[in-house]
Design an enzyme around this catalytic site. Structure first.
Site, PDB file in Angstrom:
ATOM      1  N   ARG A  20      -4.695  11.130   2.220  1.00 33.13           N
ATOM      2  CA  ARG A  20      -4.518  11.047   0.767  1.00 33.13           C
ATOM      3  C   ARG A  20      -3.878   9.712   0.385  1.00 33.13           C
ATOM      4  O   ARG A  20      -4.213   9.111  -0.641  1.00 33.13           O
ATOM      5  CB  ARG A  20      -3.658  12.209   0.289  1.00 33.13           C
ATOM      6  N   HIS A  34      -5.186   6.926  -2.486  1.00 31.44           N
ATOM      7  CA  HIS A  34      -4.387   6.562  -3.647  1.00 31.44           C
ATOM      8  C   HIS A  34      -3.996   5.088  -3.613  1.00 31.44           C
ATOM      9  O   HIS A  34      -3.783   4.482  -4.662  1.00 31.44           O
ATOM     10  CB  HIS A  34      -3.144   7.449  -3.734  1.00 31.44           C
ATOM     11  N   ASP A  35      -3.899   4.515  -2.426  1.00 31.92           N
ATOM     12  CA  ASP A  35      -3.608   3.083  -2.348  1.00 31.92           C
ATOM     13  C   ASP A  35      -4.841   2.256  -2.693  1.00 31.92           C
ATOM     14  O   ASP A  35      -4.786   1.353  -3.535  1.00 31.92           O
ATOM     15  CB  ASP A  35      -3.117   2.713  -0.952  1.00 31.92           C
ATOM     16  N   VAL A  71      -6.229   1.957  -6.418  1.00 33.14           N
ATOM     17  CA  VAL A  71      -5.408   1.236  -7.400  1.00 33.14           C
ATOM     18  C   VAL A  71      -5.047  -0.129  -6.808  1.00 33.14           C
ATOM     19  O   VAL A  71      -4.377  -0.203  -5.782  1.00 33.14           O
ATOM     20  CB  VAL A  71      -4.123   2.020  -7.732  1.00 33.14           C
ATOM     21  N   GLY A 125      -6.810  -1.998  -5.123  1.00 37.36           N
ATOM     22  CA  GLY A 125      -7.471  -2.243  -3.841  1.00 37.36           C
ATOM     23  C   GLY A 125      -6.571  -1.861  -2.675  1.00 37.36           C
ATOM     24  O   GLY A 125      -5.418  -1.463  -2.852  1.00 37.36           O
ATOM     25  N   ASP A 172      -4.194  -2.657  -0.608  1.00 36.87           N
ATOM     26  CA  ASP A 172      -3.215  -3.736  -0.438  1.00 36.87           C
ATOM     27  C   ASP A 172      -1.780  -3.234  -0.315  1.00 36.87           C
ATOM     28  O   ASP A 172      -0.833  -4.008  -0.447  1.00 36.87           O
ATOM     29  CB  ASP A 172      -3.307  -4.728  -1.605  1.00 36.87           C
ATOM     30  N   GLU A 229       3.741   2.090  -8.759  1.00 36.90           N
ATOM     31  CA  GLU A 229       2.754   3.155  -8.586  1.00 36.90           C
ATOM     32  C   GLU A 229       3.388   4.453  -8.099  1.00 36.90           C
ATOM     33  O   GLU A 229       2.989   5.547  -8.490  1.00 36.90           O
ATOM     34  CB  GLU A 229       1.656   2.703  -7.619  1.00 36.90           C
ATOM     35  N   ASN A 246       1.448  10.332  -8.256  1.00 39.24           N
ATOM     36  CA  ASN A 246       1.744   9.885  -6.891  1.00 39.24           C
ATOM     37  C   ASN A 246       3.019  10.492  -6.315  1.00 39.24           C
ATOM     38  O   ASN A 246       3.351  10.228  -5.152  1.00 39.24           O
ATOM     39  CB  ASN A 246       1.865   8.354  -6.856  1.00 39.24           C
ATOM     40  N   HIS A 250     -11.088  16.672   1.976  1.00 40.88           N
ATOM     41  CA  HIS A 250     -10.405  17.919   1.635  1.00 40.88           C
ATOM     42  C   HIS A 250     -10.572  18.987   2.713  1.00 40.88           C
ATOM     43  O   HIS A 250     -10.134  20.127   2.522  1.00 40.88           O
ATOM     44  CB  HIS A 250     -10.913  18.455   0.291  1.00 40.88           C
ATOM     45  N   THR A 251     -11.158  18.625   3.825  1.00 39.54           N
ATOM     46  CA  THR A 251     -11.236  19.560   4.947  1.00 39.54           C
ATOM     47  C   THR A 251      -9.889  19.692   5.643  1.00 39.54           C
ATOM     48  O   THR A 251      -9.682  20.609   6.446  1.00 39.54           O
ATOM     49  CB  THR A 251     -12.313  19.121   5.962  1.00 39.54           C
ATOM     50  N   ASP A 280      -8.507  23.613   2.677  1.00 41.11           N
ATOM     51  CA  ASP A 280      -9.565  24.342   3.377  1.00 41.11           C
ATOM     52  C   ASP A 280      -8.988  25.675   3.848  1.00 41.11           C
ATOM     53  O   ASP A 280      -8.110  25.696   4.709  1.00 41.11           O
ATOM     54  CB  ASP A 280     -10.048  23.510   4.578  1.00 41.11           C
ATOM     55  N   THR A 291     -10.294  26.279   8.203  1.00 40.71           N
ATOM     56  CA  THR A 291      -9.860  25.461   9.345  1.00 40.71           C
ATOM     57  C   THR A 291      -9.029  24.289   8.815  1.00 40.71           C
ATOM     58  O   THR A 291      -9.433  23.135   8.897  1.00 40.71           O
ATOM     59  CB  THR A 291     -11.067  24.947  10.155  1.00 40.71           C
TER      60      THR A 291
END
Length: 324
Positions: free
Chosen positions: A62, A66-67, A70, A72, A74, A85, A91, A189-190, A243, A246
């Site tokens: 995740r 999220h990095d 926003v 790129g 970096d 951020e 966040n 999201h697994t 999930d 599993t």
């Protein structure tokens, strides 16, 4: 629209070409001379933290999303301070920062001023997937760390769990990611977990405070289980697994869950409503190797979104602050 799959040798050439054309001066084995143990140190740090805390792989995956979405890829999300951020509510539940900081501290001992926090984030997410049974992905390195981190840039640039298909397509397209990439990267999201507040839009509360399913695109038994786990409380600490089958293994179960109407978020369920995305969901649900091969391609694209190289950024001494 079916994602393209290449034989191994052809895929390697494709990866090299993509890295060169999309990400400027990134290269494979970028640290071969300057810090040959860089990737080894990151991988060991990820495995050590993951063995102590099974939630770490999902958090690292995740974190890279999220990095990269926003400013790129970096490491702008690592910067601390007012109005950065990290301070945006979207966040505040992002985790895994301690893993990146730990790897950085070790790398600063062996290779001071050499390995960027941005590269550590990308490598750690890659290694997190591998640590829980996912594919081994080769990604180029050479990213530099950004020096801008603004809370105001967060909301316009990340997917909200209540997004429609059109909203997601527009956002992914703005990052150079295709409709196929959207479906494939949703497979993240697994693993991982989510706070109940992130999918409360799927339920309504009656006059007695009891939750009721809103809409008809969730399996009833699954919806009842979610309501049981979350209750009517708005306790922000309550989480459920992304999930339900599993949750600690990176596999293609996510797509089988979608077909069984067990997609946790509204942004998951909408993948079944479009004919093109539904076809790819079917394909990935039936073929884990296909998912792994396509994940490798889409993850490579994700981790080269908006990268900074050469004079565009810096190599931070600490991931929490710029060098200035």
């Amino acid at each position: 629209m079916r994602a393209l799959v290449f034989p191994t040798a052809v895929f390697l050439l494709f990866s090299l070409f993509t890295a060169a054309s999309v990400s400027g001066n990134l290269s494979f084995n970028f640290y071969a001379a300057s810090c040959p143990t860089a990737e080894f140190i990151v991988r060991n740090t990820v495995r050590s933290f993951s063995s102590d805390d099974p939630s770490i792989p999902g958090k690292l995956l995740r974190l890279v999303f999220h990095d990269c979405f926003v400013e790129g890829c970096d490491a702008s999300l690592m910067l601390q301070g007012n109005n950065t951020e990290q301070s945006d509510p979207a966040n505040r539940s992002v985790g895994g920062f301690s893993v990146i900081d730990s790897a950085k501290r070790v790398l600063e001992v062996f290779c001071p001023g050499t390995v960027s926090c941005a590269d550590i984030i990308a490598l750690a997410a890659r290694d997190a997937v591998e640590a829980v049974g996912g594919p081994v992905v080769e990604i180029p390195t050479g990213r530099r760390d950004g020096m801008v981190s603004l809370a105001s840039n967060v909301r316009p640039n990340i997917v909200d769990t209540s997004f429609t298909m059109d909203e997601m397509v527009k956002l992914f397209s703005s990052k150079g990611l295709s409709l196929d990439d959207l479906v494939i990267l949703s497979g993240a999201h697994t693993i991982g977990s989510a706070h109940c507040s992130s999918f409360r839009d799927r339920f309504q509360q009656d006059s007695k405070g009891r939750l009721r399913l809103a809409g008809n695109d969730l399996d009833t038994d699954y919806a009842n289980e979610l309501m049981k786990e979350c209750g009517s409380s708005s306790n922000p600490s309550v989480t459920v697994n992304n999930d339900p089958e599993t949750s600690t293994v990176f596999d293609n179960q996510y797509y089988r869950n979608l077909l069984a109407h067990k997609g946790l978020f509204q942004s998951d369920s909408v993948l079944l409503r479009d004919n093109q995305t539904r076809k790819l969901v079917d394909d990935l649900a039936n073929d884990q190797e296909l998912f792994f091969e396509n994940w490798s391609q889409s993850f490579l694209k994700l981790t080269t979104v908006g990268v900074k190289t050469e004079e565009e950024g810096e190599i931070r001494r600490s991931c929490e602050a710029t060098n200035a």
